[in-house]
Design a protein around this motif. Sequence first.
Motif, PDB file in Angstrom:
ATOM      1  N   TRP A  36      29.239  54.729  16.943  1.00 29.44           N
ATOM      2  CA  TRP A  36      30.630  55.065  17.253  1.00 29.44           C
ATOM      3  C   TRP A  36      31.147  54.289  18.466  1.00 29.44           C
ATOM      4  N   ASN A  37      30.425  53.272  18.880  1.00 26.93           N
ATOM      5  CA  ASN A  37      30.966  52.371  19.908  1.00 26.93           C
ATOM      6  C   ASN A  37      32.249  51.721  19.405  1.00 26.93           C
ATOM      7  N   TYR A  38      33.303  51.783  20.194  1.00 26.07           N
ATOM      8  CA  TYR A  38      34.519  51.070  19.820  1.00 26.07           C
ATOM      9  C   TYR A  38      34.526  49.744  20.564  1.00 26.07           C
ATOM     10  N   PRO A  39      35.274  48.752  20.061  1.00 24.78           N
ATOM     11  CA  PRO A  39      35.255  47.430  20.713  1.00 24.78           C
ATOM     12  C   PRO A  39      35.871  47.523  22.111  1.00 24.78           C
ATOM     13  N   VAL A  40      35.118  47.125  23.100  1.00 22.63           N
ATOM     14  CA  VAL A  40      35.577  47.154  24.486  1.00 22.63           C
ATOM     15  C   VAL A  40      35.961  45.736  24.905  1.00 22.63           C
ATOM     16  N   HIS A  41      37.142  45.569  25.503  1.00 21.56           N
ATOM     17  CA  HIS A  41      37.518  44.237  25.965  1.00 21.56           C
ATOM     18  C   HIS A  41      36.713  43.898  27.216  1.00 21.56           C
ATOM     19  N   ILE A  42      35.994  42.793  27.146  1.00 23.40           N
ATOM     20  CA  ILE A  42      35.138  42.413  28.265  1.00 23.40           C
ATOM     21  C   ILE A  42      35.840  41.321  29.074  1.00 23.40           C
ATOM     22  N   HIS A  43      35.983  41.592  30.347  1.00 22.93           N
ATOM     23  CA  HIS A  43      36.632  40.630  31.245  1.00 22.93           C
ATOM     24  C   HIS A  43      35.562  39.696  31.776  1.00 22.93           C
ATOM     25  N   THR A  44      35.480  38.488  31.216  1.00 24.24           N
ATOM     26  CA  THR A  44      34.391  37.588  31.599  1.00 24.24           C
ATOM     27  C   THR A  44      34.669  36.945  32.959  1.00 24.24           C
ATOM     28  N   TYR A  45      33.637  36.322  33.522  1.00 26.57           N
ATOM     29  CA  TYR A  45      33.813  35.667  34.828  1.00 26.57           C
ATOM     30  C   TYR A  45      34.810  34.523  34.735  1.00 26.57           C
ATOM     31  N   GLU A  46      34.778  33.837  33.610  1.00 29.01           N
ATOM     32  CA  GLU A  46      35.689  32.719  33.388  1.00 29.01           C
ATOM     33  C   GLU A  46      37.144  33.181  33.507  1.00 29.01           C
ATOM     34  N   GLU A  47      37.423  34.327  32.835  1.00 33.10           N
ATOM     35  CA  GLU A  47      38.786  34.866  32.880  1.00 33.10           C
ATOM     36  C   GLU A  47      39.135  35.297  34.316  1.00 33.10           C
ATOM     37  N   TYR A  48      38.168  35.870  35.002  1.00 29.97           N
ATOM     38  CA  TYR A  48      38.352  36.344  36.386  1.00 29.97           C
ATOM     39  C   TYR A  48      38.716  35.168  37.292  1.00 29.97           C
ATOM     40  N   GLU A  49      37.963  34.096  37.081  1.00 30.29           N
ATOM     41  CA  GLU A  49      38.226  32.922  37.926  1.00 30.29           C
ATOM     42  C   GLU A  49      39.594  32.333  37.630  1.00 30.29           C
ATOM     43  N   ASN A  50      39.971  32.329  36.304  1.00 27.32           N
ATOM     44  CA  ASN A  50      41.297  31.834  35.948  1.00 27.32           C
ATOM     45  C   ASN A  50      42.385  32.640  36.656  1.00 27.32           C
ATOM     46  N   ASP A  51      42.164  33.964  36.730  1.00 25.77           N
ATOM     47  CA  ASP A  51      43.174  34.832  37.355  1.00 25.77           C
ATOM     48  C   ASP A  51      43.291  34.576  38.858  1.00 25.77           C
ATOM     49  N   PHE A  52      42.165  34.336  39.515  1.00 31.20           N
ATOM     50  CA  PHE A  52      42.167  34.335  40.996  1.00 31.20           C
ATOM     51  C   PHE A  52      41.792  32.987  41.613  1.00 31.20           C
ATOM     52  N   ARG A  53      41.828  31.883  40.797  1.00 24.56           N
ATOM     53  CA  ARG A  53      41.303  30.614  41.284  1.00 24.56           C
ATOM     54  C   ARG A  53      41.973  30.164  42.601  1.00 24.56           C
ATOM     55  N   GLU A  54      43.299  30.199  42.654  1.00 25.27           N
ATOM     56  CA  GLU A  54      44.001  29.716  43.836  1.00 25.27           C
ATOM     57  C   GLU A  54      43.637  30.528  45.072  1.00 25.27           C
ATOM     58  N   LYS A  55      43.611  31.854  44.888  1.00 24.24           N
ATOM     59  CA  LYS A  55      43.295  32.728  46.014  1.00 24.24           C
ATOM     60  C   LYS A  55      41.863  32.502  46.488  1.00 24.24           C
ATOM     61  N   MET A  56      40.979  32.250  45.535  1.00 23.10           N
ATOM     62  CA  MET A  56      39.579  32.029  45.897  1.00 23.10           C
ATOM     63  C   MET A  56      39.436  30.741  46.705  1.00 23.10           C
ATOM     64  N   LYS A  57      40.174  29.697  46.268  1.00 23.86           N
ATOM     65  CA  LYS A  57      40.099  28.427  46.991  1.00 23.86           C
ATOM     66  C   LYS A  57      40.586  28.591  48.425  1.00 23.86           C
ATOM     67  N   LYS A  58      41.717  29.332  48.533  1.00 26.65           N
ATOM     68  CA  LYS A  58      42.282  29.528  49.873  1.00 26.65           C
ATOM     69  C   LYS A  58      41.302  30.252  50.779  1.00 26.65           C
ATOM     70  N   ALA A  59      40.583  31.173  50.200  1.00 26.35           N
ATOM     71  CA  ALA A  59      39.635  31.948  51.008  1.00 26.35           C
ATOM     72  C   ALA A  59      38.309  31.219  51.186  1.00 26.35           C
ATOM     73  N   GLY A  60      38.188  30.030  50.578  1.00 26.10           N
ATOM     74  CA  GLY A  60      36.959  29.259  50.743  1.00 26.10           C
ATOM     75  C   GLY A  60      35.821  29.721  49.868  1.00 26.10           C
ATOM     76  N   ILE A  61      36.118  30.478  48.813  1.00 26.63           N
ATOM     77  CA  ILE A  61      35.043  30.913  47.906  1.00 26.63           C
ATOM     78  C   ILE A  61      34.811  29.810  46.867  1.00 26.63           C
ATOM     79  N   PRO A  62      33.552  29.433  46.635  1.00 29.32           N
ATOM     80  CA  PRO A  62      33.298  28.356  45.667  1.00 29.32           C
ATOM     81  C   PRO A  62      33.705  28.777  44.254  1.00 29.32           C
ATOM     82  N   VAL A  63      34.289  27.836  43.500  1.00 28.16           N
ATOM     83  CA  VAL A  63      34.684  28.120  42.112  1.00 28.16           C
ATOM     84  C   VAL A  63      33.949  27.172  41.183  1.00 28.16           C
ATOM     85  N   GLU A  64      33.770  27.568  39.923  1.00 30.84           N
ATOM     86  CA  GLU A  64      33.028  26.730  38.984  1.00 30.84           C
ATOM     87  C   GLU A  64      33.891  25.617  38.446  1.00 30.84           C
ATOM     88  N   LYS A  65      35.189  25.923  38.191  1.00 26.97           N
ATOM     89  CA  LYS A  65      36.101  24.910  37.667  1.00 26.97           C
ATOM     90  C   LYS A  65      37.186  24.642  38.703  1.00 26.97           C
TER      91      LYS A  65
END
Lengths: 138, 329
Positions: free
Chosen positions: B299-328
């Motif tokens: 009875w598991n229903y499909p759960v939307h999984i927020h992958t790291y790739e999507e996370y990085e796409n969302d926050f890439r600019e902010k991560m760069k500004k804060a000096g956090i390394p990004v993959e792409k």
Amino acid sequence: MKIYDGGKILVGLIIFIALFASPFYLNMGKAVAKPELKFDTPEIQQMEKETGKKQCVEPKEFMRAEHMQILNNWRDEVIRSGNRDEIVILGHKYDKSLQNGCMKCHSNKKDFCDKCHNYMAVQPYCWRCHIAPKEKQS
Amino acid sequence: MRILFSFFAVIALALIAYAGVKIANLQFLFGVVIPYIAIAIFILGFIYRVLKWGSSPVPFRIPTTCGQQESLSWIKQNKIENPSSASGVVIRMALEVLLFRSLFRNLKTQLKEGKLVYGEAKWLWLAGLAFHWSFLIIFVRHFRFFLQNTPSFIKTIEGLDSFLQVGVPLLYMTDIVLLGAVTYLFLRRVFIPQVNYISLAADYFPLFLILGIASSGVVMRYFYKVHIVGVKELAMGLVTLSPVIPQGVGVMFYIHLFLICTLLAYFPLSKLMHMGGVFLSPTRNMANNSRRARHINPWNYPVHIHTYEEYENDFREKMKKAGIPVEKE
């Protein structure tokens, strides 16, 4: 409706119903004839000629249900008490004996005893000791 | 109250059959129509109940076990009480179904001198086993009424059952054992306070019903005899779908038959369905392989999984500004 482990459940159900309902298909194509008894041995015909009717030691319905009990009682009386007194009904004498009493008139074991006993799959143990009357193979 | 209600319900059923046959002459209704209806309810109801159980997902293995589970090679596994393979499960189920293994473990709990103590309690197991096996043998024996040529194994069972050669017709041991065991199963519900407290009309009714069936059968065989050839004619008529009502069968047979029809029709609606249910016991029929095989919850229903790739796409600019390394970049 999804059935989990449906294969196993189906196999179980089929086995159960196949066993439970087996009489419905095992009897198919087999003639079902109810047993017809014959009361036409020479001794019985003779009795009918002399007295005008066919008469056993008890009425038909009673004999049908209780004949085994009568035989058992006779056995106890004869073997254990030594009481071999004949039974007299309407002037007719009957030996208190399976071989010399019952089978004297009902000398047709195959058309009398065996008919119902085979039909009902009853295996009485009379003939393990007693000798069955000789009769034609028919 | 619960006891009397069940008792008089069975008496009323017997009286219905008696009045229906003796007074109203409804032999066809009680000898043909009701048996067919009862058999149909039994089979269809049984299938329905089993399929309904089958539709419940059993997502996880439930290892309620009584032995060491499969583990490291130098730890001895109890392969029957805690099976990890299908063959072990088959043996465990066979012990459960044929010998009531779980009930054998039954314990009695008592307070003795202020202490809680546990003791053996095997009488229920013994009476249950005696009752069920006797019932099975009696059921199988009755096939001589339903088969034109009675198979030899049924004659053998009958021969063994009447082995003691007491009286005529020969006394069946199972008749005595069944009546005794059912009586015990009833008395324990009356006299053991805890069992009495949890017993309902639905517990007493099947006991009285089975007691009624067995008693009417015993009476009909040994005391108040019926026209037995007529009984087989009627039974053969039913199973060859060409029903006949022979004359002069005797009312005791119709009472016996009506109580059996009641049992058949009541079966799928009641606790008697443990006959099918025991095979579907989740704690007994599943191998304990939770560590080896992955069991997916149906009875598991499909759960939307927020992958790291999507996370990085969302926050890439902010991560760069804060000096956090990004993959792409």
